[in-house]
Motif scaffolding. Structure first.
Motif, PDB file in Angstrom:
ATOM      1  N   GLU A   1       0.850  -1.188   0.000  1.00  0.00           N
ATOM      2  CA  GLU A   1       0.000   0.000   0.000  1.00  0.00           C
ATOM      3  C   GLU A   1       0.889   1.242   0.000  1.00  0.00           C
ATOM      4  O   GLU A   1       0.674   2.179  -0.751  1.00  0.00           O
ATOM      5  CB  GLU A   1      -0.924   0.011   1.225  1.00  0.00           C
TER       6      GLU A   1
ATOM      7  N   SER B   1      -2.463   6.159  10.713  1.00  0.00           N
ATOM      8  CA  SER B   1      -3.740   5.659  10.203  1.00  0.00           C
ATOM      9  C   SER B   1      -4.046   4.275  10.780  1.00  0.00           C
ATOM     10  O   SER B   1      -5.183   3.974  11.161  1.00  0.00           O
ATOM     11  CB  SER B   1      -3.608   5.592   8.678  1.00  0.00           C
TER      12      SER B   1
ATOM     13  N   PHE C   1      -5.136  -3.812   9.253  1.00  0.00           N
ATOM     14  CA  PHE C   1      -4.699  -2.419   9.405  1.00  0.00           C
ATOM     15  C   PHE C   1      -4.838  -1.900  10.837  1.00  0.00           C
ATOM     16  O   PHE C   1      -5.436  -0.871  11.086  1.00  0.00           O
ATOM     17  CB  PHE C   1      -5.551  -1.566   8.444  1.00  0.00           C
TER      18      PHE C   1
ATOM     19  N   SER D   1     -14.524   1.121   4.938  1.00  0.00           N
ATOM     20  CA  SER D   1     -14.209   2.466   4.441  1.00  0.00           C
ATOM     21  C   SER D   1     -12.791   2.743   4.902  1.00  0.00           C
ATOM     22  O   SER D   1     -12.372   2.224   5.946  1.00  0.00           O
ATOM     23  CB  SER D   1     -15.095   3.587   5.016  1.00  0.00           C
ATOM     24  N   PHE D   2     -12.070   3.544   4.141  1.00  0.00           N
ATOM     25  CA  PHE D   2     -10.815   4.074   4.658  1.00  0.00           C
ATOM     26  C   PHE D   2     -11.183   4.914   5.871  1.00  0.00           C
ATOM     27  O   PHE D   2     -12.135   5.703   5.813  1.00  0.00           O
ATOM     28  CB  PHE D   2     -10.132   4.970   3.617  1.00  0.00           C
ATOM     29  N   THR D   3     -10.423   4.784   6.945  1.00  0.00           N
ATOM     30  CA  THR D   3     -10.746   5.600   8.117  1.00  0.00           C
ATOM     31  C   THR D   3     -10.524   7.082   7.805  1.00  0.00           C
ATOM     32  O   THR D   3     -11.158   7.934   8.413  1.00  0.00           O
ATOM     33  CB  THR D   3      -9.883   5.188   9.321  1.00  0.00           C
TER      34      THR D   3
ATOM     35  N   MET E   1     -10.240   9.599   1.498  1.00  0.00           N
ATOM     36  CA  MET E   1      -9.749   8.599   0.538  1.00  0.00           C
ATOM     37  C   MET E   1     -10.853   7.763  -0.097  1.00  0.00           C
ATOM     38  O   MET E   1     -10.582   6.972  -1.014  1.00  0.00           O
ATOM     39  CB  MET E   1      -8.759   7.661   1.238  1.00  0.00           C
TER      40      MET E   1
HETATM   41  N1  HPA Z   1      -7.493   0.823   5.863  1.00  0.00           N
HETATM   42  C1  HPA Z   1      -6.549   0.352   5.028  1.00  0.00           C
HETATM   43  N2  HPA Z   1      -5.693   1.102   4.419  1.00  0.00           N
HETATM   44  C2  HPA Z   1      -5.761   2.412   4.652  1.00  0.00           C
HETATM   45  C3  HPA Z   1      -6.709   2.952   5.499  1.00  0.00           C
HETATM   46  C4  HPA Z   1      -7.623   2.117   6.135  1.00  0.00           C
HETATM   47  O1  HPA Z   1      -8.499   2.530   6.900  1.00  0.00           O
HETATM   48  N3  HPA Z   1      -6.519   4.273   5.550  1.00  0.00           N
HETATM   49  C5  HPA Z   1      -5.460   4.495   4.740  1.00  0.00           C
HETATM   50  N4  HPA Z   1      -5.007   3.390   4.203  1.00  0.00           N
END
Ligand code: HPA
Ligand code: MTE
Ligand code: MOS
Length: 752
Positions: free
Chosen positions: A226, A300, A338, A432-434, A438
């Motif tokens: 990532e 994150s 994560f 969801s991305f936290t 994003m």
């Molecule tokens: N999860 C996985 N990858 C990420 C996240 C997340 O919440 N935020 C930024 N990269």
């Protein structure tokens, strides 16, 4: 539908980074790094290395035209160490040569003098010395301080959980080629082509439109690509830019293991309080995250630890604090879950230990506290559509937990050498991305004049089957067979400004964008169909034929496409999707960060050989919430793979650094991952029958990460077997539970 890559994978025809045909004149790059955990560079001498056969050039920070900086969230990570070394394995430069072998030989004679500095590898020690990546974060719900007095049972403890090596089969790598006008093309094995593009922009001082990043597929990423695919792609791009030749960099496995970050180890303190009915009234936790030497994604990851620190349980009074601690280890990074799994491990540890203290089984406490609709998570999101009880009940009833427990008790009474243990593991994972910003994606669809379709999105295929799901989304929306649709590589010139494929949201975000693009194309073409068929009726396309009132007409997809083209209608569409509803206020640590949650429950049964400390998982029984699955085979594959990866993390996979920061488990001989002999003898998976969620693509819920957390139960199942053998011992909570640790605990005399 079968995975569209299955045939090529099995035949060895799928193209990975290392399979890209090399252009004549390609130079190979091998990084060189520091064999010290923390030091000042006193002197570097490359004379001998440069005189080795086949060596073209050595590139260091001095060759960087832009900034020596690749930190994605916090600019604290140089591409190449300059002046100071922050971890063992810190890249200092790359050697360019006519073969990888020549470069490795030259690496052996590079001469660098260091002046040693103190090394910190322990996150608690780093926190004490105030070596933090960022200020700590605290999530609060209710008020714990006011409610301890109401608790009938209170327990304090400590839980440690180690990191995990990603061990993607394809190591990190990139292939860069200069183009005219100072432009550059980079093939990168990355989950985030845009992240690579942005870092190249900064380091090479080029505008983003001069940088094309192309990703066909990865041989696994698991979060390890990532953020951490970026450095290698930037190095290849930098070298190609400097020497104006194609440059390929493909890491040797041991270089990869030594130089790249892993899942974050955590050390945590907890305090848990329950009333007589086994309701958890209060929970406090302090997390010490071992971030390594630079931020990477640690902040994150840290917030997801807090988001998931109460797992699938409603606890009215919560106070959780998390420190991201800066140590002299390779910067740790995203890994399936994560940070969530680490947070969940600690509450499961607390529940297990308090259950032992009270004299009940952990599942009694787990069950009594599962979230219900209307409950609220500590971060303010109100729970709706909870499947926590449904999946729990379905699991314990379908697989008959009581019977399993009774059989295990009987087994343990009549066996001395072998003891069995069982654990129930509910999961609840936010999708969801936290980082709200994003959660958006784009798709580009071209229909060609012959009716064939090509789709580009921001999603990266890494084995999780996202391309197959996207082909299904396009096929369903357009009404044509998936075989007429091709998924193109992920390319920053075709789809711009992408979020990495991560957070299990790849199919949701890119799929929704694709659905919109396909629907827009249909909206343009259907009036043509109506005109051609001389009707105003609603028409559909099924299996590539236009249907009216569910009856096939004469008009085929191919004819409709050609006729639309002749009428000068655009057969191309670009669409954008951003997740509605979600928001988060970091100043209050409250909001609605997740589109929805994924639930499920697993029962894990293990047999421990009490003579040897080894163990075998007899069965893992799962009820998982997929909503309306788009592809049951792919989703079951994800569940099985994630489960085994989670069990591996909890059992065999042990990362060891010495106190100088040197990685001791730097190869497959010393780092054990689950193999065919250590996977559970039986894995049973049932899908919970639910309506799915509107924010999931075609109501098919995200699956990539959540099932990894079933693996947590492996730790507690083993513990229960150990306690059956040595009931007076109270083992420390310290994952992974390797056979060595199990053996020690089986025979330890320390009293509970
Ligand atoms: N999860 C996985 N990858 C990420 C996240 C997340 O919440 N935020 C930024 N990269
Ligand atoms: N499955 C395979 N085979 N290979 C991988 O690298 N990565 C996992 C998961 N499943 C991975 C995988 C991780 S960490 C994530 S976030 C998701 O896939 C990403 O893909 P998705 O968003 O399409 O689910
Ligand atoms: Mo997955 S850890 O979000 O790449």
């Amino acid at each position: 539908m079968k995975n569209i890559d299955a045939r090529n994978h099995v035949q060895g025809k799928s193209i990975y980074l290392d399979d890209i045909p090399e252009i004549n004149g390609t130079l190979y790059a091998v990084p060189f790094d520091a064999p010290v955990g923390h030091a000042r560079i006193v002197k570097m001498d490359f004379t001998k290395a440069m005189n080795m056969p086949g060596i073209a050039r050595i590139i260091t920070a001095a060759d960087i035209p832009g900034e020596n900086q690749i930190g994605g969230i916090i600019p604290d990570e140089p591409l190449f160490a300059e002046g100071e070394i922050h971890f063992w394995g810190h890249p200092i430069g790359i050697i360019l040569g006519t073969s990888e072998y020549a470069c490795r030989k030259a690496r052996e004679v590079i001469e660098i003098e260091y002046e040693a500095l103190p090394v910190i590898t322990c996150p608690r020690e780093a926190q004490k010395q105030n070596h933090l990546i960022a200020p700590p974060r605290t999530f609060v719900l209710g008020d714990t301080s006011e409610h301890w007095a109401e608790c009938d049972y209170v327990l304090e403890g400590k839980a440690d959980v180690n990191g995990q090596e990603h061990l993607y089969i394809e190591t990190q790598g990139a292939y860069a080629r200069p183009k005219e006008d100072g432009c550059i093309w980079v093939a990168s094995s990355t989950q985030g082509p845009t992240a690579v593009q942005k870092a190249i922009r900064k380091v090479l001082n080029l505008p983003m439109h001069k940088i094309e990043v192309d990703t066909v597929r990865l041989g696994g990423g698991f979060g390890g690509k990532e953020d951490q695919a970026t450095a290698w792609a930037v190095m290849a791009a930098l070298a190609a830019h400097v020497v104006q030749k194609p440059v390929k960099l493909s890491l040797h496995r041991m270089d990869d293991m030594r130089m790249t970050g892993k899942r974050h180890p955590y050390s945590a303190d907890y305090k848990i309080g329950l009333n007589k009915d086994l309701k958890i009234l209060c929970y406090e936790a302090t997390f010490y995250q071992n971030a390594g030497a630079a931020a990477d994604l640690s902040t994150s990851v840290l917030e997801r630890t807090l988001f998931h620190c109460t797992n699938a349980y409603f606890i009215p009074n919560v106070k959780a604090t998390a420190y991201s601690c800066k140590t002299n280890l390779p910067p740790n990074t995203a890994f399936r879950g994560f940070g969530g799994p680490q947070g969940m491990f600690v509450i499961e540890a607390a529940i297990t230990k308090v259950a032992e203290q009270i004299g009940v089984t952990a599942d009694q406490i787990q069950k009594a506290n599962l979230v219900r609709n209307g409950d609220v998570f500590s971060y303010g999101q109100v729970i709706d559509k909870s499947e926590a009880h449904n999946s729990w009940n379905a699991c314990v009833n379908t697989y008959n937990l009581e019977k399993i427990q009774a059989e295990i008790r009987a087994f343990n009474q009549s066996n001395y050498r072998f003891k069995k243990g069982v654990a129930v593991q509910p999961i609840c994972f936010g999708i969801s991305f936290t980082n709200t910003m994003m959660n958006h994606a784009r798709a580009l669809v071209h229909i060609y004049q012959d009716g064939s379709v090509v789709v580009s999105t921001g999603a990266v295929e890494m084995g999780q089957g996202v391309n197959t799901k996207l082909a299904q989304v396009a096929a369903i929306t357009l009404g044509i067979p998936a075989s007429w649709i091709r998924l193109e590589s992920t390319n920053t010139l075709r789809v711009a400004n992408t979020s990495p494929t991560a957070a299990s949201a790849g199919a949701d975000l890119n799929g929704k964008a694709l659905q919109i693009a396909c629907q827009n194309l249909m909206d343009r073409m259907m009036p043509v169909a109506q005109a051609l068929l001389n009707t105003e009726a609603n028409l559909q396309i099924k299996d590539g034929v236009v249907h009216k009132d569910n009856e096939a007409t004469e008009l085929t997809w191919q004819q409709l496409v050609l006729q639309s083209f002749m009428r000068r209608i655009s057969l191309s569409e670009q669409a954008h999707y951003s997740t509605p509803v979600i928001q988060y206020d970091k100043t209050k640590e409250k909001g609605h960060p997740f589109a929805y949650h994924v639930y499920g429950t697993a029962i894990l049964v293990v047999t421990v050989d009490c003579l040897r400390g080894t163990y075998v998982f007899d069965e893992v029984n799962i009820v998982h919430d997929l909503g309306k699955t788009l592809n049951a085979d792919i989703d079951n594959g994800q569940i099985e793979g994630a489960l085994v990866q989670g069990i591996g993390w909890m059992t065999l996979e042990e990362i060891l650094f010495n106190d100088k920061g040197k990685l001791l488990t730097h190869a497959l001989s010393t780092y054990k991952i689950p193999d065919i002999y250590s996977v559970p003898l039986q894995i049973n998976i049932q899908h919970l029958d639910t309506p799915g969620h509107d924010l999931a693509i075609l109501k098919s819920k995200a699956v990539g990460e959540p099932p990894l957390m079933y693996g947590l139960g492996a730790y507690f199942a083993i513990r229960n077997a150990v306690k059956a053998f040595n009931p007076n011992h109270d083992p420390n909570i310290d994952a992974p539970y390797t056979p060595e640790k199990v053996l020690m605990d089986l025979y330890s005399k320390r009293k509970a």
